[in-house]
Design a protein around this motif. Structure first.
Motif, PDB file in Angstrom:
ATOM      1  N   TYR A 204       0.615  -1.194  -0.049  1.00 28.03           N
ATOM      2  CA  TYR A 204      -0.009  -0.316   0.450  1.00 28.03           C
ATOM      3  C   TYR A 204       0.968   1.172   0.077  1.00 28.03           C
ATOM      4  CZ  TYR A 204      -3.778  -3.820   1.796  1.00 28.03           C
ATOM      5  OH  TYR A 204      -4.377  -4.450   1.356  1.00 28.03           O
TER       6      TYR A 204
ATOM      7  N   ILE B 167      -3.653   5.215   0.570  1.00 29.04           N
ATOM      8  CA  ILE B 167      -4.478   5.002   0.696  1.00 29.04           C
ATOM      9  C   ILE B 167      -5.411   5.554   1.455  1.00 29.04           C
ATOM     10  CG2 ILE B 167      -5.351   3.826   3.440  1.00 29.04           C
ATOM     11  CD1 ILE B 167      -2.918   3.502   4.076  1.00 29.04           C
TER      12      ILE B 167
ATOM     13  N   HIS C 132       3.278   0.291   6.053  1.00 29.82           N
ATOM     14  CA  HIS C 132       3.607   1.079   4.627  1.00 29.82           C
ATOM     15  C   HIS C 132       4.343   1.875   3.819  1.00 29.82           C
ATOM     16  CE1 HIS C 132       1.464  -3.554   3.621  1.00 29.82           C
ATOM     17  NE2 HIS C 132       0.659  -2.740   4.265  1.00 29.82           N
TER      18      HIS C 132
ATOM     19  N   ALA D 240       3.122   4.391   3.516  1.00 29.25           N
ATOM     20  CA  ALA D 240       2.059   5.280   2.132  1.00 29.25           C
ATOM     21  C   ALA D 240       1.585   6.090   2.598  1.00 29.25           C
ATOM     22  CB  ALA D 240       1.140   4.437   3.093  1.00 29.25           C
TER      23      ALA D 240
ATOM     24  N   ASP E  99      -4.579   2.654  -3.053  1.00 28.62           N
ATOM     25  CA  ASP E  99      -4.010   1.171  -3.313  1.00 28.62           C
ATOM     26  C   ASP E  99      -5.060   0.443  -2.773  1.00 28.62           C
ATOM     27  OD1 ASP E  99      -1.773   0.482  -5.307  1.00 28.62           O
ATOM     28  OD2 ASP E  99      -1.232   1.720  -2.732  1.00 28.62           O
ATOM     29  N   VAL E 100      -6.036   1.271  -1.142  1.00 24.69           N
ATOM     30  CA  VAL E 100      -6.669   0.468  -0.223  1.00 24.69           C
ATOM     31  C   VAL E 100      -7.655   2.312  -0.632  1.00 24.69           C
ATOM     32  CG1 VAL E 100      -5.289   0.876   1.388  1.00 24.69           C
ATOM     33  CG2 VAL E 100      -7.356  -0.554   1.142  1.00 24.69           C
TER      34      VAL E 100
END
Length: 144
Positions: free
Chosen positions: A2, A5, A29, A31, A103-104
């Motif tokens: 990730y 986010i 991660h 991120a 990514d999420v």
């Protein structure tokens, strides 16, 4: 896994519970958290003389909501990007996710069941889960 986010926010307390998970993922991660507030296009139903004032108030609410996410991210040592957009919430969230390459998506749900769930068919979270091309991490935030 990730790098980006997405945390859609409406400024409610439930977002705080969702944000805890998003920030943990971001720290694990390395991120960036993307905070997004969508001004629901229902403002178009307002009378012409009230519309500009309503949009301004909603934009202020959105800026406050994404600023709260940005503050929490900064406190956690996580990079953050904020945005306030107008549109149909679930469509704007999905469009942002595609454009930003997230990514999420992390979102909250009230976990309604039975008649209460039927009264709220078409929730934003439900539509995101059904239509997202990336994983959606859903946090049960219960009733506020």
């Amino acid at each position: 896994m990730y790098d980006a986010i997405l945390v859609p926010t409406d400024g409610s307390e439930g977002v705080d519970r969702t944000l805890e998970h998003a920030l943990e993922m971001a720290r694990n991660h390395d991120a960036t958290v993307h905070a997004l507030y969508v001004i629901d296009r229902r403002f178009e139903l307002a009378a012409d003389e009230d519309r500009d004032d309503l949009i301004e108030r909603l934009r202020d609410r959105g800026e406050t909501a994404v600023a709260a996410v940005a503050d929490a991210a900064a406190d956690a040592g996580v990079d953050v990007v904020t945005d306030v957009r107008e549109g149909i919430p679930y469509k704007a969230i999905l469009q942002y996710a595609d454009e930003a390459g997230v990514d999420v998506i992390t979102m909250g749900t009230h976990g309604r069941t039975g008649r209460d769930r039927l009264a709220h068919l078409g929730s934003v979270t439900e539509r995101i889960v059904e239509n997202a091309t990336v994983p959606v991490f859903v946090v049960n935030i219960g009733e506020e």
